[in-house]
Design an enzyme around this catalytic site. Structure first.
Site, mmCIF file in Angstrom:
data_model
loop_
_atom_site.group_PDB
_atom_site.id
_atom_site.type_symbol
_atom_site.label_atom_id
_atom_site.label_comp_id
_atom_site.label_asym_id
_atom_site.label_seq_id
_atom_site.Cartn_x
_atom_site.Cartn_y
_atom_site.Cartn_z
ATOM 1 N N VAL A 245 -6.002 9.439 6.785
ATOM 2 C CA VAL A 245 -6.881 9.364 5.616
ATOM 3 C C VAL A 245 -8.013 8.371 5.884
ATOM 4 O O VAL A 245 -9.171 8.619 5.541
ATOM 5 C CB VAL A 245 -6.089 8.974 4.349
ATOM 6 C CG1 VAL A 245 -7.021 8.721 3.179
ATOM 7 C CG2 VAL A 245 -5.086 10.077 4.004
ATOM 8 N N ARG B 278 -1.728 -3.772 15.918
ATOM 9 C CA ARG B 278 -1.764 -2.843 17.070
ATOM 10 C C ARG B 278 -3.168 -2.369 17.383
ATOM 11 O O ARG B 278 -3.509 -2.136 18.531
ATOM 12 C CB ARG B 278 -0.888 -1.598 16.774
ATOM 13 C CG ARG B 278 0.576 -1.853 16.610
ATOM 14 C CD ARG B 278 1.301 -0.540 16.295
ATOM 15 N NE ARG B 278 1.003 -0.020 14.957
ATOM 16 C CZ ARG B 278 1.593 -0.424 13.827
ATOM 17 N NH1 ARG B 278 2.544 -1.321 13.894
ATOM 18 N NH2 ARG B 278 1.261 0.087 12.652
ATOM 19 N N CYS C 234 -1.600 12.996 -3.522
ATOM 20 C CA CYS C 234 -2.402 14.209 -3.271
ATOM 21 C C CYS C 234 -1.974 15.395 -4.134
ATOM 22 O O CYS C 234 -2.815 16.093 -4.714
ATOM 23 C CB CYS C 234 -2.310 14.574 -1.799
ATOM 24 S SG CYS C 234 -0.652 14.465 -1.114
ATOM 25 N N GLN D 215 3.242 22.188 0.596
ATOM 26 C CA GLN D 215 2.435 21.073 1.084
ATOM 27 C C GLN D 215 2.287 21.065 2.607
ATOM 28 O O GLN D 215 3.257 21.238 3.341
ATOM 29 C CB GLN D 215 3.031 19.745 0.592
ATOM 30 C CG GLN D 215 2.993 19.652 -0.928
ATOM 31 C CD GLN D 215 3.454 18.321 -1.486
ATOM 32 O OE1 GLN D 215 4.146 18.299 -2.499
ATOM 33 N NE2 GLN D 215 3.076 17.208 -0.885
ATOM 34 N N SER E 29 -0.295 17.668 7.227
ATOM 35 C CA SER E 29 -1.244 16.552 7.344
ATOM 36 C C SER E 29 -0.953 15.472 6.300
ATOM 37 O O SER E 29 -1.326 14.316 6.491
ATOM 38 C CB SER E 29 -2.685 17.037 7.213
ATOM 39 O OG SER E 29 -2.877 17.604 5.933
ATOM 40 N N GLY E 30 -0.261 15.842 5.223
ATOM 41 C CA GLY E 30 0.108 14.873 4.191
ATOM 42 C C GLY E 30 1.105 13.843 4.692
ATOM 43 O O GLY E 30 1.275 12.790 4.074
ATOM 44 N N HIS F 177 -2.871 21.455 0.486
ATOM 45 C CA HIS F 177 -1.681 21.747 -0.317
ATOM 46 C C HIS F 177 -1.987 22.907 -1.262
ATOM 47 O O HIS F 177 -3.083 22.992 -1.831
ATOM 48 C CB HIS F 177 -1.298 20.539 -1.179
ATOM 49 C CG HIS F 177 -0.806 19.356 -0.393
ATOM 50 N ND1 HIS F 177 -0.463 19.408 0.943
ATOM 51 C CD2 HIS F 177 -0.577 18.070 -0.787
ATOM 52 C CE1 HIS F 177 -0.062 18.202 1.332
ATOM 53 N NE2 HIS F 177 -0.120 17.384 0.308
HETATM 54 P P1 A2P Z 1 -2.629 1.310 12.869
HETATM 55 O O1 A2P Z 1 -3.339 2.546 13.379
HETATM 56 O O2 A2P Z 1 -3.120 0.076 13.504
HETATM 57 O O3 A2P Z 1 -1.120 1.454 12.888
HETATM 58 P P2 A2P Z 1 -1.330 7.088 8.896
HETATM 59 O O4 A2P Z 1 -1.162 7.410 7.451
HETATM 60 O O5 A2P Z 1 -2.157 8.084 9.612
HETATM 61 O O6 A2P Z 1 -0.043 6.780 9.568
HETATM 62 O O7 A2P Z 1 -2.211 5.682 8.919
HETATM 63 C C1 A2P Z 1 -1.771 4.497 8.378
HETATM 64 C C2 A2P Z 1 -2.886 3.420 8.467
HETATM 65 O O8 A2P Z 1 -2.334 2.198 8.004
HETATM 66 C C3 A2P Z 1 -3.366 3.159 9.882
HETATM 67 O O9 A2P Z 1 -4.728 2.777 9.881
HETATM 68 C C4 A2P Z 1 -2.495 1.977 10.296
HETATM 69 O O10 A2P Z 1 -3.062 1.156 11.317
HETATM 70 C C5 A2P Z 1 -2.452 1.202 9.013
HETATM 71 N N1 A2P Z 1 -1.304 0.294 9.007
HETATM 72 C C6 A2P Z 1 0.000 0.583 9.257
HETATM 73 N N2 A2P Z 1 0.775 -0.532 9.200
HETATM 74 C C7 A2P Z 1 -0.079 -1.553 8.905
HETATM 75 C C8 A2P Z 1 0.073 -2.965 8.727
HETATM 76 N N3 A2P Z 1 1.275 -3.546 8.805
HETATM 77 N N4 A2P Z 1 -1.030 -3.700 8.455
HETATM 78 C C9 A2P Z 1 -2.237 -3.121 8.348
HETATM 79 N N5 A2P Z 1 -2.471 -1.794 8.514
HETATM 80 C C10 A2P Z 1 -1.398 -1.022 8.789
#
Ligand code: A2P
Length: 335
Positions: free
Chosen positions: A14, A39, A128, A155, A158-159, A244
């Site tokens: 998203v 990360r 969503c 659904q 991608s969700g 969806h």
């Molecule tokens: P990151 O890519 O560094 O893990 P998705 O819904 O596609 O899994 O994306 C989740 C989003 O939330 C990503 O941008 C992810 O970053 C971020 N995210 C996940 N865990 C954390 C965290 N502990 N602190 C900040 N952002 C996070």
């Protein structure tokens, strides 16, 4: 108008779309920064032709920021929002964590924009599957007062985030290469999603309903401001990449004919009517993907109750179901 923006979760399914929609709609700002987990910190991303370094989501990262748009897992939102809230004017949060908090408005700009203006520093964007349901039901509710909704969802993967899409492609490939035997090891789904349907989305809650199903009940009531609306929800994951679909039956106090429903839908901002079964015109995921509207078709009077109207509803769950809605909330303030 807020000058200094941040996007949290900028690397996610998203989040990356939020960036694209901010570009597409040319949302104004003076400075913008992009945050994600440790990360991703230090990695680069491109926004409006300029390179930005992704930062870790620490409290200090919010110093000098005024407006935040966030899309992260629920526990991340639980952890970062309280500290960020002390530093910024407004957070628009796409996660599920704060949605039902009575202090936090739950907003769809076409439906309840006034709720946004009463915010106390935090606005939630709905789930969503709720967003497309409520956008479609709103004109029926205004005209005939909704008593009861029966909704079954179909659904897309991608969700479930980027991992959901990986799982569908991996499973389908394995199924096709192994004569109908799926040997793929699923990362996200508890059972094979390729060539299958999973009648469970989210954890099990009270009375055998899932968390996704209860969102359809409680979020709908909160957004429409009517706790008397009854909802019978069933949420199903289907092997569709994006968008969806929902089969919806709405029972109203006042009779709504199929023609009247078509007229009400057509007058609702953000809704597109695609309804000509003789010409095979109806909303489908492959034609609705990449669009910002909520599409309705197969509009019929219900055969089983007196004041019932039933229809099929499709919307891009990543766009109107998530990123577009969050950006539209921001636009209420970026004037
Ligand atoms: P990151 O890519 O560094 O893990 P998705 O819904 O596609 O899994 O994306 C989740 C989003 O939330 C990503 O941008 C992810 O970053 C971020 N995210 C996940 N865990 C954390 C965290 N502990 N602190 C900040 N952002 C996070």
């Amino acid at each position: 108008m807020y000058d200094h923006l941040a996007v949290v979760g900028a690397t996610g399914a998203v989040g990356t779309l939020i960036l694209r929609i901010l570009e597409e709609r040319n949302v104004p700002f003076k400075t913008i920064k992009f945050l994600a987990s440790k990360r991703s910190a230090g990695n680069k991303l491109l926004f409006k032709g300029k390179e930005y370094i992704i930062e870790d989501t620490t409290p200090a990262a919010f110093d000098g920021v005024q407006l935040v748009i966030a899309s992260t897992p629920d526990d991340t939102a639980r952890d970062f929002v309280p500290e960020a809230r002390k530093r910024v004017d407004l957070i628009i949060d796409e996660s599920g964590y704060w949605r039902m908090n009575p202090e936090v408005p739950l907003v769809i700009p076409e439906v309840n924009p006034d709720a946004a203006l009463k915010h106390k520093g935090l606005i939630s964007s709905p789930n969503c599957s709720t967003t497309q349901l409520v956008v479609a039901v709103k004109p029926l509710h205004d005209y005939g007062k909704v008593k009861r909704i029966v909704v079954s969802t179909y659904q897309a993967v991608s969700g479930a985030g980027l991992v959901g899409t990986r799982d569908l492609l991996g499973g389908a490939k394995s199924y096709l290469e192994n004569d109908g035997v799926d040997k793929y090891e699923y990362e996200n789904f508890g059972a094979p999603i390729a060539f299958n349907c999973l009648p469970q989305i989210g954890g099990v809650k009270e009375n055998g309903y899932t968390s996704e199903e209860l969102k359809l009940l409680y979020e709908t009531r909160k957004i429409l401001g009517d706790d008397t609306i009854k909802v019978c929800p069933t949420a199903v994951r289907v092997p569709v990449a994006n968008c969806h679909s929902e089969s919806i039956l709405v029972e109203t106090e006042k009779k709504i004919t199929a023609d009247k429903a078509r007229e009400l839908f057509a007058a609702m901002p953000g809704v597109v009517v695609m309804d000509d079964i003789d010409k095979k015109v109806y909303p489908m995921p492959n034609v609705c993907t990449g669009r910002d509207e909520v599409f309705v078709g197969r509009i019929r009077e219900d055969l089983s109750c007196e004041n019932g109207i039933t229809f099929w509803c499709v919307s891009d769950n990543l766009r109107k179901g998530a990123a577009t809605n969050a950006v539209q909330i921001a636009e209420l303030f970026q004037k």
